[in-house]
Design a protein around this motif. Sequence first.
Motif, short mmCIF file in Angstrom:
data_model
loop_
_atom_site.label_atom_id
_atom_site.label_comp_id
_atom_site.label_asym_id
_atom_site.label_seq_id
_atom_site.Cartn_x
_atom_site.Cartn_y
_atom_site.Cartn_z
N ARG A 294 28.13 -24.27 14.07
CA ARG A 294 27.32 -23.38 13.17
C ARG A 294 27.40 -23.57 11.81
NH1 ARG A 294 25.70 -19.55 16.95
NH2 ARG A 294 27.04 -19.06 18.75
N SER A 295 26.46 -23.46 11.24
CA SER A 295 26.47 -23.75 9.84
C SER A 295 27.35 -22.75 8.69
CB SER A 295 25.13 -23.80 8.97
OG SER A 295 24.12 -24.59 9.66
N ALA A 296 27.96 -23.19 8.06
CA ALA A 296 28.88 -22.23 7.03
C ALA A 296 27.99 -21.43 6.13
CB ALA A 296 29.88 -22.91 6.36
N GLY A 297 28.00 -20.12 6.15
CA GLY A 297 27.40 -19.28 5.16
C GLY A 297 25.74 -19.17 5.93
N ARG A 298 25.77 -19.41 7.12
CA ARG A 298 24.51 -19.16 8.07
C ARG A 298 23.89 -17.64 7.81
NH1 ARG A 298 24.41 -17.02 13.25
NH2 ARG A 298 26.50 -16.43 14.18
N PRO A 299 22.67 -17.52 7.57
CA PRO A 299 21.87 -16.10 7.94
C PRO A 299 22.40 -15.54 9.36
CG PRO A 299 20.20 -17.84 8.06
CD PRO A 299 21.64 -18.57 7.80
N ALA A 300 22.27 -14.32 9.21
CA ALA A 300 22.25 -13.89 10.65
C ALA A 300 20.45 -13.79 11.17
CB ALA A 300 22.62 -12.18 10.61
N LEU A 301 20.68 -13.82 12.53
CA LEU A 301 19.27 -13.66 13.33
C LEU A 301 19.01 -12.65 13.98
CD1 LEU A 301 17.06 -15.42 13.87
CD2 LEU A 301 18.29 -16.64 16.00
N GLU A 325 18.17 -5.10 1.88
CA GLU A 325 18.02 -5.93 0.50
C GLU A 325 18.64 -5.37 -0.54
OE1 GLU A 325 15.46 -9.13 -1.81
OE2 GLU A 325 16.18 -8.97 0.54
N LYS A 326 18.53 -3.84 -0.84
CA LYS A 326 19.16 -3.22 -1.91
C LYS A 326 20.57 -3.36 -1.90
CE LYS A 326 15.21 -0.16 -2.70
NZ LYS A 326 14.65 1.12 -2.65
N PHE A 327 21.08 -3.14 -0.41
CA PHE A 327 22.59 -3.21 -0.18
C PHE A 327 23.13 -4.54 -0.44
CE2 PHE A 327 21.86 0.00 3.67
CZ PHE A 327 22.05 0.78 2.78
N VAL A 328 22.44 -5.61 -0.36
CA VAL A 328 22.94 -6.90 -0.79
C VAL A 328 22.85 -6.85 -2.28
CG1 VAL A 328 22.33 -9.42 -0.56
CG2 VAL A 328 22.05 -8.00 1.43
N GLU A 329 21.86 -6.54 -2.86
CA GLU A 329 21.65 -7.00 -4.33
C GLU A 329 22.82 -5.94 -5.00
OE1 GLU A 329 17.64 -6.23 -5.25
OE2 GLU A 329 17.16 -8.26 -4.76
N ALA A 330 23.27 -4.88 -4.47
CA ALA A 330 24.10 -3.98 -4.89
C ALA A 330 25.65 -4.41 -4.97
CB ALA A 330 24.16 -2.47 -4.40
N PRO A 335 25.49 -10.77 4.99
CA PRO A 335 24.60 -12.03 5.02
C PRO A 335 23.39 -11.80 4.86
CG PRO A 335 24.94 -11.11 7.32
CD PRO A 335 25.52 -10.04 6.51
N SER A 336 22.63 -13.09 4.33
CA SER A 336 21.12 -13.08 4.40
C SER A 336 20.57 -12.98 5.96
CB SER A 336 20.75 -14.17 3.65
OG SER A 336 21.08 -14.53 2.42
N LEU A 337 19.31 -12.45 6.00
CA LEU A 337 18.80 -12.02 7.47
C LEU A 337 17.67 -13.17 7.51
CD1 LEU A 337 18.57 -8.45 7.67
CD2 LEU A 337 20.33 -9.98 8.67
N VAL A 338 17.32 -13.56 8.64
CA VAL A 338 16.16 -14.29 9.33
C VAL A 338 15.63 -13.27 10.38
CG1 VAL A 338 15.14 -16.08 10.37
CG2 VAL A 338 16.69 -16.53 8.69
N CYS A 339 14.52 -12.61 10.00
CA CYS A 339 14.07 -11.76 10.98
C CYS A 339 12.90 -12.25 11.90
CB CYS A 339 13.66 -10.41 10.33
SG CYS A 339 12.95 -9.41 11.34
N VAL A 340 13.03 -12.32 13.10
CA VAL A 340 11.69 -12.96 13.98
C VAL A 340 11.27 -11.90 14.87
CG1 VAL A 340 11.35 -14.77 15.75
CG2 VAL A 340 13.23 -15.13 13.84
N ILE A 341 10.05 -11.71 14.82
CA ILE A 341 9.25 -10.73 15.63
C ILE A 341 8.21 -11.43 16.36
CG2 ILE A 341 7.89 -8.73 15.37
CD1 ILE A 341 8.54 -8.21 12.44
N THR A 342 8.14 -11.38 17.68
CA THR A 342 7.77 -12.23 18.50
C THR A 342 6.69 -11.54 19.17
OG1 THR A 342 8.97 -12.17 20.62
CG2 THR A 342 9.77 -13.60 18.94
N GLY A 343 5.65 -11.92 19.46
CA GLY A 343 4.39 -11.20 20.42
C GLY A 343 3.27 -11.53 19.86
N LYS A 364 14.04 -13.35 5.17
CA LYS A 364 12.89 -14.18 5.59
C LYS A 364 12.35 -13.47 6.94
CE LYS A 364 14.68 -18.35 3.12
NZ LYS A 364 14.83 -19.82 3.49
N ILE A 365 11.03 -13.52 7.12
CA ILE A 365 10.41 -12.78 8.24
C ILE A 365 9.37 -13.95 8.73
CG2 ILE A 365 9.16 -10.89 9.08
CD1 ILE A 365 10.17 -9.36 6.87
#
Length: 496
Positions: A294-301, A325-330, A335-343, A364-365
């Motif tokens: 796994r990559s160090a510092g990887r985003p959550a999927l 996003e506001k929580f991260v910036e605060a 972690p950063s997120l990659v959000c995948v919405i299938t269908g 990222k979506i």
Amino acid sequence: MADANAAVAVVTVSLVLLGLLSGLSLSWALLPVAVVVLIFVLASGLKGRDELAHLNVCVLVLGDIGRSPRIQYHALSLSRHGYNVTLIGFLGTKPHQDIIEDDRIDILPISELKGLTVGPRIFRYASKVIFQSFQLFYVLMKIEDQGYILMQNPPGLPAIAVTWVASRLRGNQFIIDWHNYGYTIMALTHGENHFIVKLAKWYEKLFGRFSDHNLCVTNAMREDLRKNWNIEATTLYDKPPPIFRETPLKLQHELFIRMGSTYLPFRPSLDVTKEYMELTAFTEHNTQTGAVTRSAGRPALLISSTSWTEDEDFSVLLQALEEYEKFVEAGHKLPSLVCVITGKGPQKEYYKKLIDSKEFHHIKICTPWLEAEDYPVLLGSADLGVCLHKSSSGLDLPMKVVDMFGCCLPVCAIHFQCLHELVKHEENGLIFKDSKELSEQLKLLFSDFPGDQGKLGIFRKNLRESGQQRWDENWDHNVLPLIKEHSSEAQFDGGH
């Protein structure tokens, strides 16, 4: 045959009334009467029952076979026990490869008829129902002799009535698998008090009682069918088949490479280069040793699956992601997120435009459509699932969560009436009521990421240790005895 006569009479009267309501003249509205007379003339000449008919089962969905996983699982289970299956439905999406390669399963595609394109809306809808009725009846009368017809509902208009008539004329056992109530889905668009919705409810309640046997997806639905519809049903919970499991890291990497060729969120950052390493946003493959890490510092999927229909409001997820996003910036350690919405579905383009209007820096979506073989691999690679399914009846459960649990993937799911039959709050996931609660849950679950000592890790551990039942075991316990019992009776009768 008396039951068949009564059923056909009701179907005929219904079609006549539907024709009159849609504006047809009396002579045209009476056309179904002539058709029914013709049907009985043809039916009277049908050959006797095939002595091996009890080994043939027709599995029917008046929808896309490839997007009807439960109906595909039924077909595979029947085939596994030696039954010959005729699988009827629309071929919009490729079915699972196991279905295609199974010698005992024959796919018989039917067309998704649209009806007339001119005239009042109710007239166009009535014409669609009538055309679909004739097509389905023709197909069911044409196929070789069957011991059973197992039909998914919804969609049940006109499938329930037509299938009942065909099964009476041909001597088949008729089984309805209740996923939900069709009229409640129509009510999402038209409202509960719309004439069409009331007519659909009357139809579903009346003709649903004509089946020989019934299956349903929750105990809550079983009780509702018994109490309000006078229908006795067996609960057959959705359970994951063996293909839904945690994905080995090597297979994860291979999937991420394929996904990265089309979708940017799966690609590594442009400023990251490593010698002898094949990189994705989540994994690293050493081309010399073959090792995958796994990559160090990887985003959550983060993953969600949807049919993009009215019973899922994805603005809830988008608002929660904005809060995240506001929580991260605060300054929260997240972690950063990659959000995948299938269908696939009717509202996909609407939400894609909404997604494109957002300006995220840590999220990222992407909204891919996955092949049936890749979907379980992606679920088994994810860190958290999100379910926004709100049952139109409050009585069915989201199969996507079943699949996620099969992959030992914890879930955040929006609350509705019988969700507790599947999601155990604070045990295998969390239940939320609005975007604010979901955003707080995302912050809580990813606060320890990528560690496994926090709640996310505990939920995954609980799922691994739960020894959850799989589809085959569940089907063999609840459906096979029903089929075998009547197969034996049919075989005995055939010998005399």
